[in-house]
Design a protein around this motif. Structure first.
Motif, PDB file in Angstrom:
ATOM      1  N   ILE A 208      -1.790  31.265 -31.149  1.00  0.00           N
ATOM      2  CA  ILE A 208      -2.599  32.816 -31.009  1.00  0.00           C
ATOM      3  C   ILE A 208      -1.496  33.486 -30.427  1.00  0.00           C
ATOM      4  CG2 ILE A 208      -4.542  33.822 -30.077  1.00  0.00           C
ATOM      5  CD1 ILE A 208      -6.143  31.232 -30.159  1.00  0.00           C
ATOM      6  N   THR A 209      -0.839  34.225 -31.309  1.00  0.00           N
ATOM      7  CA  THR A 209       0.076  35.215 -31.155  1.00  0.00           C
ATOM      8  C   THR A 209      -0.490  36.672 -30.934  1.00  0.00           C
ATOM      9  OG1 THR A 209       1.843  33.664 -31.756  1.00  0.00           O
ATOM     10  CG2 THR A 209       2.542  36.105 -31.290  1.00  0.00           C
ATOM     11  N   PRO A 210      -0.594  37.517 -30.021  1.00  0.00           N
ATOM     12  CA  PRO A 210      -0.860  38.987 -30.006  1.00  0.00           C
ATOM     13  C   PRO A 210       0.257  39.762 -30.628  1.00  0.00           C
ATOM     14  CG  PRO A 210      -0.744  37.963 -27.997  1.00  0.00           C
ATOM     15  CD  PRO A 210      -0.143  37.137 -28.676  1.00  0.00           C
ATOM     16  N   VAL A 211      -0.338  40.614 -31.260  1.00  0.00           N
ATOM     17  CA  VAL A 211       0.571  41.705 -32.160  1.00  0.00           C
ATOM     18  C   VAL A 211       0.178  43.156 -31.222  1.00  0.00           C
ATOM     19  CG1 VAL A 211       1.056  43.045 -34.187  1.00  0.00           C
ATOM     20  CG2 VAL A 211       0.162  40.830 -34.176  1.00  0.00           C
ATOM     21  N   ILE A 212       1.226  43.401 -30.823  1.00  0.00           N
ATOM     22  CA  ILE A 212       1.079  44.788 -29.889  1.00  0.00           C
ATOM     23  C   ILE A 212       1.657  46.033 -30.563  1.00  0.00           C
ATOM     24  CG2 ILE A 212       0.925  43.356 -27.569  1.00  0.00           C
ATOM     25  CD1 ILE A 212       4.263  44.187 -27.657  1.00  0.00           C
ATOM     26  N   GLU A 213       2.458  45.799 -31.419  1.00  0.00           N
ATOM     27  CA  GLU A 213       2.829  47.031 -32.177  1.00  0.00           C
ATOM     28  C   GLU A 213       3.249  46.875 -33.614  1.00  0.00           C
ATOM     29  OE1 GLU A 213       6.329  48.677 -29.823  1.00  0.00           O
ATOM     30  OE2 GLU A 213       7.043  49.504 -32.040  1.00  0.00           O
ATOM     31  N   ILE A 214       2.646  47.755 -34.515  1.00  0.00           N
ATOM     32  CA  ILE A 214       2.740  47.396 -36.001  1.00  0.00           C
ATOM     33  C   ILE A 214       3.396  48.812 -36.510  1.00  0.00           C
ATOM     34  CG2 ILE A 214       1.459  47.236 -38.270  1.00  0.00           C
ATOM     35  CD1 ILE A 214      -0.830  46.055 -36.726  1.00  0.00           C
ATOM     36  N   ASP A 215       4.665  48.645 -37.088  1.00  0.00           N
ATOM     37  CA  ASP A 215       5.569  49.633 -37.610  1.00  0.00           C
ATOM     38  C   ASP A 215       5.435  51.040 -36.504  1.00  0.00           C
ATOM     39  OD1 ASP A 215       6.617  48.605 -39.921  1.00  0.00           O
ATOM     40  OD2 ASP A 215       4.699  49.115 -40.923  1.00  0.00           O
ATOM     41  N   GLY A 216       5.683  50.768 -35.212  1.00  0.00           N
ATOM     42  CA  GLY A 216       5.912  51.662 -34.104  1.00  0.00           C
ATOM     43  C   GLY A 216       4.355  52.110 -33.628  1.00  0.00           C
ATOM     44  N   HIS A 217       3.126  51.700 -34.441  1.00  0.00           N
ATOM     45  CA  HIS A 217       2.021  52.273 -33.829  1.00  0.00           C
ATOM     46  C   HIS A 217       1.655  51.110 -32.726  1.00  0.00           C
ATOM     47  CE1 HIS A 217      -2.476  52.675 -34.039  1.00  0.00           C
ATOM     48  NE2 HIS A 217      -2.490  51.202 -34.022  1.00  0.00           N
ATOM     49  N   VAL A 218       1.113  51.754 -31.587  1.00  0.00           N
ATOM     50  CA  VAL A 218       0.655  50.824 -30.516  1.00  0.00           C
ATOM     51  C   VAL A 218      -0.640  50.102 -30.744  1.00  0.00           C
ATOM     52  CG1 VAL A 218       0.425  50.735 -27.980  1.00  0.00           C
ATOM     53  CG2 VAL A 218       2.547  51.809 -28.988  1.00  0.00           C
ATOM     54  N   VAL A 219      -0.725  48.886 -30.661  1.00  0.00           N
ATOM     55  CA  VAL A 219      -2.207  48.154 -30.672  1.00  0.00           C
ATOM     56  C   VAL A 219      -2.703  48.426 -29.255  1.00  0.00           C
ATOM     57  CG1 VAL A 219      -3.423  46.393 -31.405  1.00  0.00           C
ATOM     58  CG2 VAL A 219      -1.375  46.705 -32.750  1.00  0.00           C
ATOM     59  N   GLY A 220      -3.961  48.780 -29.390  1.00  0.00           N
ATOM     60  CA  GLY A 220      -4.651  49.055 -28.303  1.00  0.00           C
ATOM     61  C   GLY A 220      -3.909  49.513 -26.959  1.00  0.00           C
ATOM     62  N   THR A 221      -3.882  48.829 -25.904  1.00  0.00           N
ATOM     63  CA  THR A 221      -3.096  49.468 -24.643  1.00  0.00           C
ATOM     64  C   THR A 221      -1.751  49.150 -24.884  1.00  0.00           C
ATOM     65  OG1 THR A 221      -3.393  47.344 -23.290  1.00  0.00           O
ATOM     66  CG2 THR A 221      -5.340  48.970 -23.056  1.00  0.00           C
ATOM     67  N   GLY A 222      -1.326  48.250 -25.995  1.00  0.00           N
ATOM     68  CA  GLY A 222       0.235  48.007 -26.003  1.00  0.00           C
ATOM     69  C   GLY A 222       0.356  46.649 -25.083  1.00  0.00           C
ATOM     70  N   LYS A 223      -0.549  46.214 -24.683  1.00  0.00           N
ATOM     71  CA  LYS A 223      -0.523  44.854 -24.162  1.00  0.00           C
ATOM     72  C   LYS A 223      -1.527  44.071 -24.751  1.00  0.00           C
ATOM     73  CE  LYS A 223       1.409  45.572 -19.754  1.00  0.00           C
ATOM     74  NZ  LYS A 223       1.272  46.941 -19.192  1.00  0.00           N
ATOM     75  N   PRO A 224      -1.402  42.408 -24.594  1.00  0.00           N
ATOM     76  CA  PRO A 224      -2.497  41.545 -25.251  1.00  0.00           C
ATOM     77  C   PRO A 224      -3.883  41.871 -24.703  1.00  0.00           C
ATOM     78  CG  PRO A 224      -0.458  40.446 -24.875  1.00  0.00           C
ATOM     79  CD  PRO A 224      -0.101  41.842 -24.211  1.00  0.00           C
ATOM     80  N   GLY A 225      -4.984  41.924 -25.545  1.00  0.00           N
ATOM     81  CA  GLY A 225      -6.167  42.381 -25.006  1.00  0.00           C
ATOM     82  C   GLY A 225      -6.956  41.407 -24.400  1.00  0.00           C
ATOM     83  N   GLU A 226      -8.098  41.562 -23.656  1.00  0.00           N
ATOM     84  CA  GLU A 226      -8.917  40.636 -22.888  1.00  0.00           C
ATOM     85  C   GLU A 226      -9.357  39.676 -23.921  1.00  0.00           C
ATOM     86  OE1 GLU A 226     -12.130  42.118 -20.507  1.00  0.00           O
ATOM     87  OE2 GLU A 226     -10.545  43.594 -19.812  1.00  0.00           O
ATOM     88  N   TRP A 227     -10.058  39.880 -25.309  1.00  0.00           N
ATOM     89  CA  TRP A 227     -10.422  38.970 -25.902  1.00  0.00           C
ATOM     90  C   TRP A 227      -9.206  37.807 -26.425  1.00  0.00           C
ATOM     91  CZ3 TRP A 227     -15.288  37.699 -26.072  1.00  0.00           C
ATOM     92  CH2 TRP A 227     -16.129  38.548 -26.077  1.00  0.00           C
ATOM     93  N   THR A 228      -8.247  38.496 -26.544  1.00  0.00           N
ATOM     94  CA  THR A 228      -7.007  37.440 -26.999  1.00  0.00           C
ATOM     95  C   THR A 228      -6.680  36.596 -26.046  1.00  0.00           C
ATOM     96  OG1 THR A 228      -6.060  39.426 -28.224  1.00  0.00           O
ATOM     97  CG2 THR A 228      -4.401  37.870 -27.905  1.00  0.00           C
TER      98      THR A 228
END
Ligand code: PDD
Length: 282
Positions: A245-265
């Motif tokens: 289970i690998t968190p994705v924190i950035e997609i083509d420069g777009h920051v996902v959520g807070t930029g850190k692995p989230g709580e559910w993850t």
């Protein structure tokens, strides 16, 4: 010197001989599995073998051994190689014959399996990874775990050149899966994942993830989402046998959520780790 499984025999690695007219080599005419081993214990072996036989059936390749026999041989292979944490690579090709596209009549399948020691990529689990979005240019039978991997290989190379760990693929703006993983998004306390059909590989880890989601009370919608919806997800995850289970924190420069692995993850990862601990201790 390690050992390999060659058809129904465990032999020294150097004893395995692959014919240059093997259809795996010439056409990618075969199927494969990658199976994770933790502390010498094979994880979800039944599920992988089930998919291996199904993939083979879908390409009209009859595996000439019973599932139970193969299961036993793979466990023996792990044991003989004294494998700790790593993986088994297993493949079967239609066999070798003078080159022609349709199946030669007397052809006999060739099965090979070997193992590799490989530590879990813990830093990725902890910190997350970057991904890039690419068009899904593969064929229309992505449910088959075929040896034909040119589409994923090209996508993965492009991702690598961009400094990304994975390519998230889409068809006409709809996210299908990763080049070698399944892709999931979390929004407003719901986990979204592509439905099981011919556009994705029905990942074994995907199914473990869905079991973990159920256990921690995270509702799941098996429903494809668009690229636009992907950018609104507060958590994005990729799953595969080796990436777990690998968190994705950035997609083509777009920051996902807070930029850190989230709580559910984090909760999903903990649940996954608990499953491995039970396995290794039992
Ligand atoms: N890849 N989708 C694709 C296209 C894959 O190649 C994989 C696995 C997955 C995840 O499936 P699973 O959870 O059963 O590993 C999804 C393997 C690991 C590989 O080719 O190395």
């Amino acid at each position: 010197m390690g050992y390999s499984l060659w058809n129904n025999r465990i032999v020294l690695d150097k004893e395995v001989i692959i014919d240059r007219e093997d259809r795996g080599y010439q056409f990618g005419d075969g199927v494969y599995e990658v199976i994770k081993v933790y502390d010498g214990i094979v994880f979800t072996l039944n599920e992988h073998l089930e998919r291996f036989y199904t993939s083979a059936e879908k390409i009209k390749l009859m595996i000439p051994f019973k599932k139970d026999k193969l299961l036993m041989l793979l466990r023996e292979l792990v044991h003989k190689n004294n494998l700790g944490t790593g993986h088994i690579y297993l493949q079967i090709t239609r066999g070798s014959g003078s080159r022609q596209h349709h199946f030669p009549h007397t052809i006999k399948p060739v099965l090979v399996a070997n193992v590799k020691e490989n530590p879990r990529p813990l830093a990725n689990f902890e910190n997350g990874v970057k991904a890039t979005i690419l068009e899904d240019i593969r064929w229309l039978r992505c449910d088959i775990k075929t040896l034909n991997l040119l589409g994923p290989v090209l996508a993965k190379q492009e991702a690598y050149e961009k400094g990304c760990y994975e390519a998230i693929l889409h068809r006409n703006g709809v996210v299908t899966e990763g080049a070698s993983s399944n892709v999931h998004g979390i929004l407003d306390g719901v986990l979204y994942t592509h439905q099981v059909d011919n556009m994705i590989l029905n990942g074994i880890t995907r199914n473990v993830l869905l079991a973990c989601a159920k256990e921690i009370g995270l509702p799941v919608k098996e429903q494809a989402f668009t690229l636009e919806q992907l950018t609104t997800m507060t958590e994005v995850i990729i799953t595969s046998t080796t990436s777990e289970i690998t968190p994705v924190i950035e997609i083509d420069g777009h920051v996902v959520g807070t930029g850190k692995p989230g709580e559910w993850t984090r909760k999903l990862q903990q649940q996954f780790n608990a499953k491995i601990s039970v396995l290794v201790r039992s």
